[in-house]
Design a protein around this motif. Structure first.
Motif: not given
Length: 118
Positions: A112-113, A9, A6-7, A20, A22
């Motif tokens: 991801t936060q 966040g 994932e990216s 987001l 994934c």
């Protein structure tokens, strides 16, 4: 070995947007249902949105009209466009995918936060 990464966040103010992504990699014949889940502080993991290989969509009640899920099968990637973010959307967001190779298995990303400030 299959991985979901994932990216996208981060920290955003209330009313803002994030996207987001994934991406699935590894030994993949096909991907069935893909989705996003989230787990907020002190809460259970909940479904945010899901999309089938045929394009059928499902959204959790709290995100309907604000979030949009989509997928690009050529890139083995699922996206979550999040608009009108609220502090209640603060959570770790996890990608999920049903991946078919020799066997069929349900994979999860590392999370991801997403933090929404008021």
């Amino acid at each position: 070995q299959v991985k979901l990464v994932e990216s996208g966040g981060g920290l955003v103010q209330a009313g803002g947007s994030l996207r987001l992504s994934c991406a699935a990699s590894g030994s993949i014949s096909s991907i069935g249902r893909m989705g996003w889940y989230r787990q907020g502080p002190g809460k259970q993991r909940e479904v945010v949105a899901r999309i089938t290989s045929g394009g059928s969509l499902y959204y959790g009640d709290s995100v309907k009209g604000r979030f949009t899920i989509s997928r690009d099968d050529a890139k083995n990637t699922v996206y979550l466009q999040m608009n009108s973010l609220e502090p209640e959307d603060t959570a770790v967001y996890y990608c999920n995918a049903l991946i078919v190779d020799v066997t069929t298995y349900n994979y999860w990303g590392q999370g991801t936060q997403v933090t929404v400030s008021s």
